[in-house]
Design an enzyme around this catalytic site. Structure first.
Site, PDB file in Angstrom:
ATOM      1  N   ASP A   1      46.524 149.008  13.860  1.00  0.00           N
ATOM      2  CA  ASP A   1      46.259 147.852  14.455  1.00  0.00           C
ATOM      3  C   ASP A   1      45.479 146.837  13.595  1.00  0.00           C
ATOM      4  O   ASP A   1      44.879 145.913  14.161  1.00  0.00           O
ATOM      5  CB  ASP A   1      45.576 147.928  16.014  1.00  0.00           C
ATOM      6  CG  ASP A   1      46.686 148.746  16.940  1.00  0.00           C
ATOM      7  OD1 ASP A   1      47.711 148.654  16.691  1.00  0.00           O
ATOM      8  OD2 ASP A   1      46.012 149.476  17.984  1.00  0.00           O
ATOM      9  N   GLU A   2      45.416 146.913  12.427  1.00  0.00           N
ATOM     10  CA  GLU A   2      44.786 146.156  11.377  1.00  0.00           C
ATOM     11  C   GLU A   2      45.605 145.442  10.494  1.00  0.00           C
ATOM     12  O   GLU A   2      45.087 144.757   9.652  1.00  0.00           O
ATOM     13  CB  GLU A   2      43.752 147.213  10.607  1.00  0.00           C
ATOM     14  CG  GLU A   2      42.775 147.905  11.380  1.00  0.00           C
ATOM     15  CD  GLU A   2      41.481 146.969  11.851  1.00  0.00           C
ATOM     16  OE1 GLU A   2      41.621 145.698  11.699  1.00  0.00           O
ATOM     17  OE2 GLU A   2      40.382 147.705  12.138  1.00  0.00           O
TER      18      GLU A   2
END
Lengths: 299, 299, 299, 299
Positions: free
Chosen positions: D244-245
């Site tokens: 999720d980065e």
């Protein structure tokens, strides 16, 4: 006249089978809340959600919506109604007592633009629109397949300015046959006659593809483009015999810019049209909307 | 005629003293970008920001805004303008070349509602409105103290329907004396005469307290309340002689509900009025707005 | 210890001098609404606004806020409190009875960024924040002039890591001397010690310049920029001893794009910081906020 | 390996068969725009839309996207690429030249939650997602019927922690067989292995059901509920091997209140998840997204 109720709706209504809703509209005065809440308490009801609003505490109008749980409510419908009538008379109330288990029966009218119909069907399949969609009526056949695939009766009634009387006669017959509580104009694009509208007071919900009262009437996106607005909108309202002037239930807007041509506005607008109509219908089905002086209180 | 320039603005303009902006509006055809960018390159300019838009690549209009750095630009203003005239003629351009160092001179007209004036002064003190506020004109004295506290000349000119001609004569004299580039109607609430408006084409920015074209004219919040809208708005536009029909620069909206009375709408609306006007003024000051067919392109 | 109450606030409180507010938090069970509304009715009170919420009708928590008019309420404060205690005990209520006439006394803590302070003072001058701003405390002198111009006492207390104990001792003395009900951290930028925070449970409101829980702690705009978010936010919350983890009262967001550098984000963010903090403070002053399990119910 | 292209898409690509797009990413320096626009002009191309952005005009990065019309472009693909290579080398450009006629080939990965898949299919049927959806892969059979009804191949590959290697081997084989350009994780809910991700740099788009970087990882709605946020969000981003980065393409948010339980947040959130993912995919397909330092420039 078969019944089409989705599994999820069925499960939900079973889990809410003791749930009732009371809607009240009356002149404001002290003691209303105390009396109504005592009535519910005396009947073993537990209040789940309660909202109220006064236009003006001195001499204004009072509105209230209460959702409550009451054991065996389905066997006590008439008793509750009879008893509450006494309370209601004391305070000169307009009131309505409904039962979550008794799903409202809906007719959807649609034309060639299917995005609003699709959104309604989708929400309904997900169990988010608690209604029985009894039939879909259209003046085109575009939606026939997707409607019938869900087991919902589809009626194709070609419409033109010439045959409006016959079309509406046929529609009224169907509405009666299917015992309809709510008509949803999901981009139906035909104007209903005054007598049709009068026969369904605050029972017809329309989606207008503008931010009313801007761009009343035909071709709102074209006119929004011409005016050079920086934000477009959609409005869901009850249909009255003043075109696009009925009580507004919900509105929403979307930012646009100079690069968007009329076709782009139409595409962008579809996303707010469908969500605005779905919210308005949902609130109506949940008995959250009270009409007062051509405006809505949405609890 | 003293000059009031805040420290922060002064620092900013010094840091941008080689910065220019070119605005172009012409019939679309191949080669415009290539020619303009070559012109800038040949003059040692480096493009900082560039935006363009075509209404329709075949036979439509082409719009462009370029912000660039050019060494010693302030000493080459006339040379650049003369040279670019040749390019412009080839493509039949409407064009404008401006220099960030040359702050636009602003007059603010205000009445009794001060929230928009306050926002503009605040943004200006923060260095976010790069302009010289040359004077404030009002038909009331409410804002005199806060204006003069900032060293800005304040002119109190009482206005009524009877003395409109004299009032505007006095105003025009001041606008001339102070060499004004932009007039901001920050809730001025007086209608300007056609001759006044015509003398300042796209040089007057108004804030209207509704989501235009809804509620054109007087008392929009009262009418929004009567109509029962679920969203209110504010619109900033150039003033033309069609009331509230001039090109829209910016709009914004705010969700409201049935509990809000007219006074509540007015209070809520102030926050969008002030931010919408401030954004519109800022974009105008940064030469981001091109008017075309009663609409704006905002780059 | 002079009193600074604006004219508009004075007029408003006079017009509301019979207005009371009852806040309730208790285990849910049937009969609460009936009992409370009967209590109010028996005391001659008329309900103006009422909101309630149950986390779960079976075995959950029940929350209620009632605003009411009651003749001569100011002479009956203690009688009402004593009588209601009996009701409260029956239902194991946490409760609070407040009177609109009794303005809460506020201290504003600020540092060098003044936009939030300015917004609060402005809303307060407009009569939109019904409080007595008793003093402003700052570790810088930037805001001294604008605060004192409004007749509000200003205390300059330089702060550093070294002198935190002395600074807080001085602050606590002032809070006591001025009999403060609410502390607003309007971009104060100093971390308070655990003992200071514990002494003021849910009496300190902070504005954090991010969309919490994203970017807890220092320099949120820098980190938002590094992460490349497309939307920035601001959060107002009660201060607890978990940094930026206290109950959230209000949040808002703003769309940004790749062109905005850190400085641009800071500028854009100011507009939401100030409105989010102002809304949170307003709701607290109107007794609209109930804290439950580190979350807020905002009625 | 049959081809599934909707009528509307076919019509659109025919109408754009001379349309190309040039994406550029290089160190900033004077002359880039002039050189590129001259190159296009010399090749008979007319610029339709052009956007550019510099992180910092002195020593920063320069990004540009140009959409243009060029007669017979499909027969000149290699010539244009070869010629532009010379320009590109002069300015050390990363660049890409694409042709609207050459639809990107897409694989959609989905699990049991179908709302994002449905939105993509719907937009695609409307001609609003210009891609060839080559196949749908799922670890559940829920979506089989609606996918196959549109003539799109559906592959059911049950997935568990134990068989991840085999599952991915099968998936990679399919991606190769179908010559896939873009993988869309439409709520796929399985974490891909580092080697799978590395094989598709910025070719995998995910939708995360929170406002990143808040609530990275599992069960974001549960955690949003626990934290008591007043606004929920959804984020579409390129998948990298930091969970999720990856670079954020688009985000959107929705206001919620204390009454909404976890299930309500999930329902409400679906509407933003689906629109955020659809916008991100659309922008990728239109070559509007450039990745730079783990952030996106979206033109």
């Amino acid at each position: 006249m078969e019944s089409v109720i989705q599994d999820q709706i069925h499960t939900f209504r079973e889990s809410r089978k003791n749930r009732g809703r009371l809607l009240i509209n009356c002149p404001d005065q002290p003691g209303i809340v105390a009396t109504v809440s005592k009535f519910l308490f005396d009947n073993g009801a537990n209040i789940i959600e309660s909202s109220q609003y006064s236009t003006n505490p001195e001499g204004g109008n009072f509105f209230m919506r209460i959702e409550f749980e009451c054991p065996d409510i389905l066997s006590k419908k008439e008793v509750l109604r009879t008893q509450f009538q006494t309370v209601a008379e004391k305070f000169s109330m307009d009131w309505k007592l409904t039962f979550v288990y008794d799903l409202k029966r809906t007719a959807i009218f649609v034309s060639k633009e299917l995005h609003c119909l699709r959104e309604l069907l989708w929400e309904w399949q997900n169990g988010d629109l608690l209604t029985e969609i009894a039939l879909v009526v259209s003046n085109h056949e575009d939606s026939k397949a997707i409607v019938e695939a869900l087991g919902i009766p589809f009626y194709y009634i070609p419409a033109s300015k010439e045959n409006r009387a016959q079309v509406e006669a046929k529609q009224l017959e169907l509405l009666k046959e299917f015992d309809i509580d709510l008509i949803i104009l999901a981009r139906y694009m035909q104007i209903l006659t005054p007598s049709f509208v009068e026969a369904h007071p605050f029972k017809i919900i329309n989606i207008h593809h503008s931010f009313l009262p801007a761009f009343i009437g035909a071709r709102p996106y074209d006119r929004a483009y011409q005016r050079g607005v920086k934000i477009i909108g959609a409005t869901s309202h009850y249909v009255t015999n003043d075109l696009d002037e009925g009580p507004i239930i919900e509105q929403d807007v979307l930012r646009v810019d100079h690069r968007e041509q009329i076709e782009d506005l139409k595409k962008s607008g579809r996303s707010i049209e469908r969500s605005v109509l779905a919210r308005a219908v949902k609130w109506h089905l949940e008995d959250r909307v009270i009409v007062h002086e051509n405006k809505t209180i949405v609890f």
